[in-house]
Write a protein that holds these residues in place. Structure first.
Motif, PDB file in Angstrom:
ATOM      1  N   GLU A  80      12.398   4.282   4.522  1.00  0.00           N
ATOM      2  CA  GLU A  80      13.238   5.356   5.348  1.00  0.00           C
ATOM      3  C   GLU A  80      12.134   5.494   6.500  1.00  0.00           C
ATOM      4  OE1 GLU A  80      12.646   5.724   1.885  1.00  0.00           O
ATOM      5  OE2 GLU A  80      14.767   6.009   1.370  1.00  0.00           O
ATOM      6  N   TRP A  81      10.857   5.413   6.356  1.00  0.00           N
ATOM      7  CA  TRP A  81       9.953   5.350   7.559  1.00  0.00           C
ATOM      8  C   TRP A  81      10.434   4.186   8.528  1.00  0.00           C
ATOM      9  CZ3 TRP A  81       4.701   6.998   5.221  1.00  0.00           C
ATOM     10  CH2 TRP A  81       4.622   8.114   4.600  1.00  0.00           C
ATOM     11  N   TYR A 120       0.833  -1.326  -0.135  1.00  0.00           N
ATOM     12  CA  TYR A 120      -0.096   0.117   0.178  1.00  0.00           C
ATOM     13  C   TYR A 120       0.916   1.157  -0.007  1.00  0.00           C
ATOM     14  CZ  TYR A 120      -3.565   3.684   1.552  1.00  0.00           C
ATOM     15  OH  TYR A 120      -3.889   4.449   1.522  1.00  0.00           O
ATOM     16  N   GLY A 121       1.871   1.220   0.649  1.00  0.00           N
ATOM     17  CA  GLY A 121       2.752   2.463   0.896  1.00  0.00           C
ATOM     18  C   GLY A 121       3.481   2.677  -0.522  1.00  0.00           C
ATOM     19  N   ARG A 151       1.029   4.068  -3.002  1.00  0.00           N
ATOM     20  CA  ARG A 151       0.819   5.742  -2.657  1.00  0.00           C
ATOM     21  C   ARG A 151       2.040   6.438  -2.672  1.00  0.00           C
ATOM     22  NH1 ARG A 151      -4.481   7.050  -0.725  1.00  0.00           N
ATOM     23  NH2 ARG A 151      -3.258   8.685  -0.343  1.00  0.00           N
ATOM     24  N   GLY A 152       3.311   5.900  -3.252  1.00  0.00           N
ATOM     25  CA  GLY A 152       4.360   6.578  -3.548  1.00  0.00           C
ATOM     26  C   GLY A 152       5.275   6.996  -2.168  1.00  0.00           C
ATOM     27  N   ARG A 153       4.953   6.262  -1.227  1.00  0.00           N
ATOM     28  CA  ARG A 153       5.537   6.649   0.231  1.00  0.00           C
ATOM     29  C   ARG A 153       7.016   6.116   0.325  1.00  0.00           C
ATOM     30  NH1 ARG A 153       1.895  10.191   0.000  1.00  0.00           N
ATOM     31  NH2 ARG A 153      -0.075   9.910   1.200  1.00  0.00           N
ATOM     32  N   LYS A 154       7.745   6.655   1.146  1.00  0.00           N
ATOM     33  CA  LYS A 154       9.209   6.195   1.348  1.00  0.00           C
ATOM     34  C   LYS A 154       9.354   5.018   2.540  1.00  0.00           C
ATOM     35  CE  LYS A 154      11.164  10.461   0.032  1.00  0.00           C
ATOM     36  NZ  LYS A 154      12.146  11.654   0.362  1.00  0.00           N
ATOM     37  N   VAL A 155       8.623   3.923   2.131  1.00  0.00           N
ATOM     38  CA  VAL A 155       8.391   2.899   3.276  1.00  0.00           C
ATOM     39  C   VAL A 155       9.665   2.567   4.061  1.00  0.00           C
ATOM     40  CG1 VAL A 155       7.499   0.489   3.777  1.00  0.00           C
ATOM     41  CG2 VAL A 155       6.373   2.101   1.821  1.00  0.00           C
TER      42      VAL A 155
END
Length: 176
Positions: A30-31, A20-21, A24-28
């Protein structure tokens, strides 16, 4: 099939979150690293409090203070119906879950899990809390110095849990 699903539920959830991340283009990644750093900092901040509790618990058990408390509380425990064999469990549980687990193991080995003492010890173990450990670790981690009414509320809840355990074990199982 169901057993396999139960064993793989955490990897499935992690895969869904990562997918999902990414969608959605998230920095999985790095998070994840940022969260791991924060978790490590929390561990480092609570370590002194954990160490202090471990030392206090060891002193409490090795000094014989548990036996002194047992003898001192005998009139009260006999009045409420708590066997004197369970006083060490009741005394150590507010300090340490692992210490209480050791005491519970000794009780179950000596009296058996289906005995009145074993059943009562199991219910007390499951209904009481590691009050001082929890207050020390969690309040210490966020630098709270004044616990106000937390201790009184927690001790009251534990006393009520112990009395309720005695009542319900006697009600449902009688004197085994």
């Amino acid at each position: 099939m169901f057993n396999y699903l139960l064993k793989s539920i955490i990897p499935i959830i992690a895969g869904i979150v990562i997918t999902y991340g990414m969608i959605r283009g998230r920095k999985v990644y790095e998070w994840f690293i940022e969260g791991a750093k924060e978790g490590l900092m929390v561990c480092l901040s609570i370590f002194p409090y954990l160490l202090a509790m471990i030392i206090v618990i060891r002193i409490f058990r090795d000094s014989g203070l548990l036996n002194i408390i047992n003898n001192f509380l005998r009139p009260i425990t006999s009045f409420i119906g708590l066997p004197s064999e369970l006083v060490p469990l009741v005394a150590i549980k507010p300090l340490s879950g692992s210490g209480a687990l050791g005491v519970l193991t000794d009780i179950l080995k000596q009296y058996g899990p289906d005995s009145h003492i074993g059943l009562l010890a199991s219910v007390i173990m499951g209904t009481t809390e590691t009050i001082f450990y929890t207050i020390t670790v969690y309040f210490g981690a966020v630098k709270i110095k004044k616990i106000r009414h937390t201790l009184l509320a927690a001790v009251s809840a534990d006393v009520f849990a112990i009395i309720s355990a005695i009542f319900f074990v006697n009600l449902f199982f009688g004197k085994c």
